[in-house]
Write an enzyme that holds these catalytic residues in place. Structure first.
Site, PDB file in Angstrom:
ATOM      1  N   LYS A 180     -12.432  -0.470  -0.114  1.00 42.71           N
ATOM      2  CA  LYS A 180     -11.609   0.320  -1.044  1.00 42.71           C
ATOM      3  C   LYS A 180     -12.312   0.369  -2.402  1.00 42.71           C
ATOM      4  O   LYS A 180     -13.318   1.061  -2.521  1.00 42.71           O
ATOM      5  CB  LYS A 180     -10.196  -0.259  -1.095  1.00 42.71           C
ATOM      6  N   SER A 223       0.795  -1.227   0.000  1.00 41.49           N
ATOM      7  CA  SER A 223       0.000   0.000   0.000  1.00 41.49           C
ATOM      8  C   SER A 223       0.825   1.274   0.000  1.00 41.49           C
ATOM      9  O   SER A 223       0.350   2.309  -0.452  1.00 41.49           O
ATOM     10  CB  SER A 223      -0.943   0.003   1.192  1.00 41.49           C
ATOM     11  N   HIS A 252      -5.567  -3.849  -1.996  1.00 46.44           N
ATOM     12  CA  HIS A 252      -5.298  -2.758  -2.948  1.00 46.44           C
ATOM     13  C   HIS A 252      -5.266  -3.275  -4.388  1.00 46.44           C
ATOM     14  O   HIS A 252      -4.542  -2.720  -5.224  1.00 46.44           O
ATOM     15  CB  HIS A 252      -3.977  -2.070  -2.610  1.00 46.44           C
TER      16      HIS A 252
HETATM   17  C1  LIG Z   1      -6.890  -1.319   3.849  1.00 47.47           C
HETATM   18  C2  LIG Z   1      -6.234  -2.589   4.104  1.00 47.47           C
HETATM   19  C3  LIG Z   1      -6.706  -3.464   5.091  1.00 47.47           C
HETATM   20  C4  LIG Z   1      -7.839  -3.087   6.005  1.00 47.47           C
HETATM   21  O1  LIG Z   1      -9.049  -3.175   5.348  1.00 47.47           O
HETATM   22  P1  LIG Z   1     -10.384  -2.808   6.171  1.00 47.47           P
HETATM   23  O2  LIG Z   1     -11.445  -3.577   5.464  1.00 47.47           O
HETATM   24  O3  LIG Z   1     -10.541  -1.344   6.070  1.00 47.47           O
HETATM   25  O4  LIG Z   1     -10.181  -3.273   7.563  1.00 47.47           O
HETATM   26  C5  LIG Z   1      -6.090  -4.685   5.237  1.00 47.47           C
HETATM   27  N1  LIG Z   1      -5.034  -5.033   4.471  1.00 47.47           N
HETATM   28  C6  LIG Z   1      -4.532  -4.213   3.530  1.00 47.47           C
HETATM   29  C7  LIG Z   1      -3.366  -4.657   2.695  1.00 47.47           C
HETATM   30  C8  LIG Z   1      -5.118  -2.969   3.322  1.00 47.47           C
HETATM   31  O5  LIG Z   1      -4.615  -2.144   2.411  1.00 47.47           O
END
Ligand SMILES: *Cc1c(COP(=O)(O)O)cnc(C)c1O
Length: 418
Positions: free
Chosen positions: A252, A193, A221
């Site tokens: 996301k 990320s 992502h």
């Molecule tokens: C954003 C993210 C998470 C967390 O996701 P949520 O559903 O908001 O808890 C977990 N792992 C990665 C790699 C992320 O980028």
């Protein structure tokens, strides 16, 4: 009840700690958005200022579906159809027909055998390792995996080891070193990320096959837009169906509300349903989100138009930054980091860009390593080319002010420090 002196002690302790965070220039301020999520939003910053309309380059709204009218309509319909809340965990009386339907649809989309929903991907990562692995096993993780994976692994009794970021030689050594274990599990993000680079899943799967190891990929992502039809990094690397465990988020690209899942081998998912603590002890995913996410899967299964637009926006933005001679991390995901190295510089540049109508955030320790401060720009299918042209004008103006255009890392560090 705390006595007066104890109250003062704890206030003092945290006031001093917070003052230290401020003094180091590391204090995080929230910006209040007076609008739905989108390419352009109304933002109140600093707190109390009149909201300003700015161009948004820092959401994970990769496919521009966070406020898509069809997703909103589906969510409204879901609300009417199956109500607001379940007031129960899944296994008591919190499972509706649409929860199972979403699990089936995700299984089909991700090319796996079964799927289990969680309230977030953080919960999925928090539950999956402990439910499946123990002292007989070893988790071998890339050193840059997401914080929620680190936490999930900590809760698990399996032995833990790491390999240098995306270093396949090092991973191979670790796999050989732990040959005595029952299961060796390779643990990685699909797209990292902070740098936006992709894990080398083709090489990882080849190593896993050679060493008879399991593969875990957090594709938060990537799901929805990486790969020719948006099925994520396994599709991009031609290893769909070969990943034993995938976790991902609906928070996301997939509409951006919340929710996540573990998807993978049938028995592994079934075991999570029996043992994963965030699944057993936390409330079910709200029906309104289930309905919205189902619609998102409809939209992205019908056409690749959005992921294609995101890809061309990313290419165009990278080209604009390169022409302006910013120091940009190479890569192919819609995460495009502009490197500034110094934490205060990253914050100053972000503040000045906001004044120019471009909303970005400076990232610095502990979110990234010390001396690796940056502005992480993120593209969306909701961006028009004109948005990106406006953004680059602002970046150039601010870049000139700080004298960073065409400068190498060493030159930036010499002037601003680390
Ligand atoms: C954003 C993210 C998470 C967390 O996701 P949520 O559903 O908001 O808890 C977990 N792992 C990665 C790699 C992320 O980028």
């Amino acid at each position: 009840m705390l006595t007066e002196t104890k109250t003062q002690t704890f206030r003092q302790v945290y006031q001093e700690e917070i003052a230290g965070i401020r003094a180091a220039g590391l204090y995080k301020e929230e910006r209040f958005i007076h609008a739905a999520q989108g390419a352009e939003i109304e933002v109140e910053f600093p707190q109390g200022a009149a909201p300003r309309r700015v161009l948004n380059l820092c959401a994970n709204n990769y496919l521009g579906l966070s406020s898509h009218p069809e997703v909103l309509a589906a969510a409204h319909a879901g609300l009417d159809y199956r109500g607001y809340g379940m007031s129960s965990v899944r296994f008591i009386c919190g499972t509706q027909d649409i929860h199972r339907e979403l699990e089936r649809r995700l299984t089909g989309f991700l090319g796996t055998e079964d799927t289990i929903l969680f309230s977030s991907c953080l919960d999925a990562n928090g539950g999956v390792f402990e439910a499946l692995f123990n002292e007989k096993d070893v988790l071998i993780a890339d050193r840059l995996v997401h914080a929620s994976i680190v936490d999930g692994m900590r809760l698990c009794k399996a032995m833990q080891d790491t390999y240098k970021h995306s270093d396949m030689t090092h991973l191979a050594e670790k796999l050989a070193e732990h040959a005595d274990k029952r299961f060796r599990v390779i643990v990685t993000d699909g797209v990292f990320s902070m740098d936006g680079d992709l894990a080398r899943l083709d090489a990882i799967v080849a190593l896993a096959e050679k060493h008879d190891a399991l593969v875990f990929v957090d594709d938060s992502h990537a799901t929805g837009f990486i790969g020719r039809t948006g099925r994520g990094t396994p599709e991009h690397f031609g290893v769909l169906g070969k990943i034993d465990l995938i976790t991902t988020t609906f928070g996301k690209a997939l509409g951006g509300a919340s929710g996540g899942c573990v998807s993978g081998r049938r028995e592994l998912v079934e075991m999570c349903r029996q043992r994963a603590r965030p699944y057993l002890f936390s409330n079910t995913l709200a029906s309104v989100i289930v309905s919205g996410t189902l619609k998102v899967l409809d939209i992205i299964s019908e056409t690749t138009e959005r992921r294609d637009r995101l890809e061309s926006n990313t290419r165009y933005w990278r080209q604009l930054l390169a022409e302006a001679r910013f120091d940009v991390k190479p890569g192919e995901s819609p995460i495009v980091p502009v490197m500034l190295y110094n934490a205060k510089l990253a914050q100053d540049v972000a503040r000045d860009l906001f004044a120019e109508g471009v909303y970005v955030v400076g990232f610095f320790f502990p979110v990234v390593a010390k001396g690796q401060a940056r502005i992480r720009t993120q593209l969306s299918a909701a961006h028009e080319r004109a948005h990106l042209e406006r953004a680059i004008d602002a970046f150039v103006k601010v870049g000139k002010k700080y004298g960073i255009l065409g400068k190498t890392k060493n030159e930036i560090v010499e002037r601003y420090g680390l």
